[in-house]
Design an enzyme around this catalytic site. Structure first.
Site, PDB file in Angstrom:
ATOM      1  N   TYR A  61      -6.780  14.053  12.105  1.00 54.89           N
ATOM      2  CA  TYR A  61      -6.957  14.157  13.079  1.00 54.89           C
ATOM      3  C   TYR A  61      -6.875  13.288  14.254  1.00 54.89           C
ATOM      4  O   TYR A  61      -7.329  13.969  15.760  1.00 54.89           O
ATOM      5  CB  TYR A  61      -8.633  14.457  12.833  1.00 54.89           C
ATOM      6  CG  TYR A  61      -8.962  13.870  12.329  1.00 54.89           C
ATOM      7  CD1 TYR A  61      -9.513  12.232  13.254  1.00 54.89           C
ATOM      8  CD2 TYR A  61      -9.955  13.511  10.966  1.00 54.89           C
ATOM      9  CE1 TYR A  61     -10.249  11.847  12.434  1.00 54.89           C
ATOM     10  CE2 TYR A  61     -10.918  12.828  10.392  1.00 54.89           C
ATOM     11  CZ  TYR A  61     -11.036  11.688  12.077  1.00 54.89           C
ATOM     12  OH  TYR A  61     -11.690  10.673  11.340  1.00 54.89           O
ATOM     13  N   SER A  78     -15.225   3.410  12.730  1.00 55.13           N
ATOM     14  CA  SER A  78     -15.245   4.806  12.853  1.00 55.13           C
ATOM     15  C   SER A  78     -15.866   4.780  11.031  1.00 55.13           C
ATOM     16  O   SER A  78     -14.832   4.242   9.769  1.00 55.13           O
ATOM     17  CB  SER A  78     -13.679   5.224  12.474  1.00 55.13           C
ATOM     18  OG  SER A  78     -13.397   4.989  13.999  1.00 55.13           O
ATOM     19  N   CYS A  80     -21.052  11.105  28.845  1.00 54.94           N
ATOM     20  CA  CYS A  80     -20.386  11.785  29.661  1.00 54.94           C
ATOM     21  C   CYS A  80     -20.280  12.774  29.856  1.00 54.94           C
ATOM     22  O   CYS A  80     -20.057  14.053  30.936  1.00 54.94           O
ATOM     23  CB  CYS A  80     -18.961  10.815  30.047  1.00 54.94           C
ATOM     24  SG  CYS A  80     -18.125  11.222  28.878  1.00 54.94           S
ATOM     25  N   ASP A 115      -9.877   8.665  28.622  1.00 52.72           N
ATOM     26  CA  ASP A 115      -9.470   8.540  26.903  1.00 52.72           C
ATOM     27  C   ASP A 115      -9.042   9.556  26.794  1.00 52.72           C
ATOM     28  O   ASP A 115      -7.707   9.728  26.190  1.00 52.72           O
ATOM     29  CB  ASP A 115     -10.577   7.571  25.996  1.00 52.72           C
ATOM     30  CG  ASP A 115     -10.594   7.430  24.675  1.00 52.72           C
ATOM     31  OD1 ASP A 115      -9.089   6.797  24.965  1.00 52.72           O
ATOM     32  OD2 ASP A 115     -10.546   7.682  23.866  1.00 52.72           O
ATOM     33  N   CYS A 162     -19.521  25.921  23.085  1.00 55.27           N
ATOM     34  CA  CYS A 162     -20.148  27.019  23.354  1.00 55.27           C
ATOM     35  C   CYS A 162     -20.753  27.285  22.595  1.00 55.27           C
ATOM     36  O   CYS A 162     -22.365  27.396  23.021  1.00 55.27           O
ATOM     37  CB  CYS A 162     -19.601  28.642  24.255  1.00 55.27           C
ATOM     38  SG  CYS A 162     -20.684  28.889  25.222  1.00 55.27           S
TER      39      CYS A 162
HETATM   40  S1  SF4 Z   1     -13.386  14.683  29.744  1.00 57.28           S
HETATM   41 FE1  SF4 Z   1     -13.010  12.321  29.901  1.00 57.28          FE
HETATM   42  S2  SF4 Z   1     -14.707  11.700  31.257  1.00 57.28           S
HETATM   43 FE2  SF4 Z   1     -14.805  14.339  31.070  1.00 57.28          FE
HETATM   44  S3  SF4 Z   1     -16.592  14.842  29.798  1.00 57.28           S
HETATM   45 FE3  SF4 Z   1     -14.869  14.724  28.121  1.00 57.28          FE
HETATM   46  S4  SF4 Z   1     -14.478  12.450  27.037  1.00 57.28           S
HETATM   47 FE4  SF4 Z   1     -16.494  12.174  29.371  1.00 57.28          FE
HETATM   48  S1  SF4 Z   2     -22.083  28.842  28.777  1.00 53.60           S
HETATM   49 FE1  SF4 Z   2     -22.048  27.353  26.520  1.00 53.60          FE
HETATM   50  S2  SF4 Z   2     -20.935  25.434  27.690  1.00 53.60           S
HETATM   51 FE2  SF4 Z   2     -21.669  26.840  28.997  1.00 53.60          FE
HETATM   52  S3  SF4 Z   2     -23.651  25.668  29.566  1.00 53.60           S
HETATM   53 FE3  SF4 Z   2     -23.772  27.430  28.409  1.00 53.60          FE
HETATM   54  S4  SF4 Z   2     -23.901  26.767  26.730  1.00 53.60           S
HETATM   55 FE4  SF4 Z   2     -23.094  25.569  27.536  1.00 53.60          FE
END
Ligand code: SF4
Ligand code: SF4
Length: 423
Positions: free
Chosen positions: A30, A130, A264, A286, A356
């Site tokens: 993966y 990991s 983040c 990343d 979601c």
């Molecule tokens: S896209 Fe990168 S900086 Fe943005 S929430 Fe995901 S891991 Fe964090």
């Molecule tokens: S609709 Fe889904 S992805 Fe958007 S804020 Fe609510 S739980 Fe999070």
């Protein structure tokens, strides 16, 4: 670059560095980073040289605040060998001039022998190891090029590190298989003494069809996984304090307390750190090491300028462009639409997050208990007024950690929040 008011500039306090690029001594099915080799076709083997290393560390020390951190990731960063990391420490000392530098190493554990352990212990590295769970779960996808299993070696590495007193965070990828075993995985980590845990839901979009690959975890199954894990975490509280640390839950506790969460994915915007590849190229995140998210290369412009460049700012803003379902959602304050990389639907990453439905399962399930934890904490720790809005951006490093561990923030979530987010 457009001049940005210095007071509005983001501090250069964290770098995520890939000294061996995408090279790895494993071949996990993966892994999203294996394919990045295509971006660096000039050589077969990717290694950071000392010129790039020195420049990078010097810039971080010169341009960063008093406390900075580096997450060494990959691929597999231990492929660089210990001499490279000894040099890195020497350079941190040379250019640090009294700065506090936190180093984190994310590793698959295969090369972690006694010498590595002694080094990591001596320089107080936080190790992200990991490990996906008990052997049968771990070995399901985490194998070598020839199909060799790896669980036994990783368990041994965990034991070696923990015995030596190294801080270890178990990094567990939740995939279509492992999602069925939250209890087995949680109890397994505890039995090894791995009380710091981070669970990363696996989802890879097929580049052609933008559909999830087979090993991706289905959202509803992930929602059930989170709920069960939450129960296990809460059941292990002692005297109203957690005895295990699960990063996602602890980050949410920050959000419930009105503080900026360490993870983040729960922030309103991205773009708070930089990724440095082996050849000195700098990227936005990343998960976005790709030509279109390349910010520059070491030596071309100061790293702090790249962090505050219009390109990185625009990248950061994408996360706040949310679909209507998010804007109307009662969980938006906590969820923030999730990680950008998981927004498959719609154009330009502004569609609904793949997870979601998992979040909509989990948030109502845990909401009252998160609120109660914060209310209880406020009653107990009168000195820590968690609701003060002005503290939302910065938490004093010596205050009790809002996660409730009883440790100082600097010895707890600050330590475990240095961008070790993936795989
Ligand atoms: S896209 Fe990168 S900086 Fe943005 S929430 Fe995901 S891991 Fe964090
Ligand atoms: S609709 Fe889904 S992805 Fe958007 S804020 Fe609510 S739980 Fe999070």
């Amino acid at each position: 670059m457009d001049a940005l008011n210095p007071s509005l500039q983001k501090p250069l306090n964290h770098l995520l560095v890939k000294p061996a690029g995408p090279d790895c001594n494993m071949s996990c099915q993966y892994c999203f980073y294996r394919r990045k080799k295509d971006f660096f076709p000039q050589t077969k083997i990717h290694r950071m040289d000392e010129t790039v290393l020195e420049r990078m560390i010097r810039e971080l020390m010169e341009q960063g605040p008093k406390e900075v951190s580096i997450s060494w990731q990959g691929g597999e960063p231990t492929l660089m060998g210990l001499a490279f990391f000894r040099k890195a420490i020497e350079l941190e000392k040379r250019y640090g001039q009294g700065k506090i530098v936190a180093n984190g190493l994310q590793t698959n554990g295969l090369l972690i022998d006694r010498d590595w352990t002694a080094f990591l212990q001596q320089y107080h590295f936080l190790v992200g190891l990991s490990l996906d769970g008990p052997d049968a779960i771990h070995d399901h996808y985490r194998r070598g090029e020839g199909g060799q299993v790896s669980a036994c070696q990783v368990r041994e590495a965990a034991g070696r590190l923990l015995d030596a007193g190294v801080a270890v965070n178990a990094l567990c990828v939740v995939n279509d298989f492992s999602v069925r075993f939250p209890e087995e995985i949680y109890c397994f980590f505890k039995s090894l003494g791995l009380i710091y845990m981070q669970f990363i839901p696996c989802v890879e979009g097929d580049p052609g069809f933008r559909l999830p690959t087979v090993f991706s975890v289905p959202p509803l199954a992930y929602g059930a996984f989170l709920c069960r894990l939450f129960d296990l975490w809460i059941a292990d509280f002692s005297d109203d304090r957690p005895t295990t640390s699960i990063r996602f839950f602890e980050s949410l506790l920050f959000s419930y307390a009105g503080l900026s969460p360490p993870e983040c994915t729960l922030l309103p915007e991205c773009g708070t750190y930089l990724v440095i590849e082996h050849n000195g190229e700098v990227f936005s995140c990343d998960f976005f090491v790709a030509p279109e998210h390349r910010l520059g290369i070491i030596g071309e412009r100061p790293l702090k300028d790249l962090l505050n460049s219009p390109k990185q700012q625009s990248f950061g803003h994408i996360k706040s462009r949310l679909p209507e379902e998010c804007l109307l959602c009662r969980w938006l304050t906590f969820c923030r639409g999730g990680c950008l990389k998981d927004r498959f639907s719609g154009q330009d990453m502004t569609g609904l997050n793949y997870f979601c439905r998992a979040y909509k399962e989990f948030f109502p399930y845990a909401d009252n208990r998160f609120k109660k934890l914060i209310a209880d904490r406020r009653k107990k720790e009168q000195g820590l007024n968690l609701s003060v809005k002005t503290r939302a951006k910065k938490i004093g490093r010596n205050v009790p950690c809002p996660c409730g561990s009883g440790r100082k923030f600097k010895k707890c979530c600050a330590l475990h929040s240095d961008g070790i987010t993936n795989r």
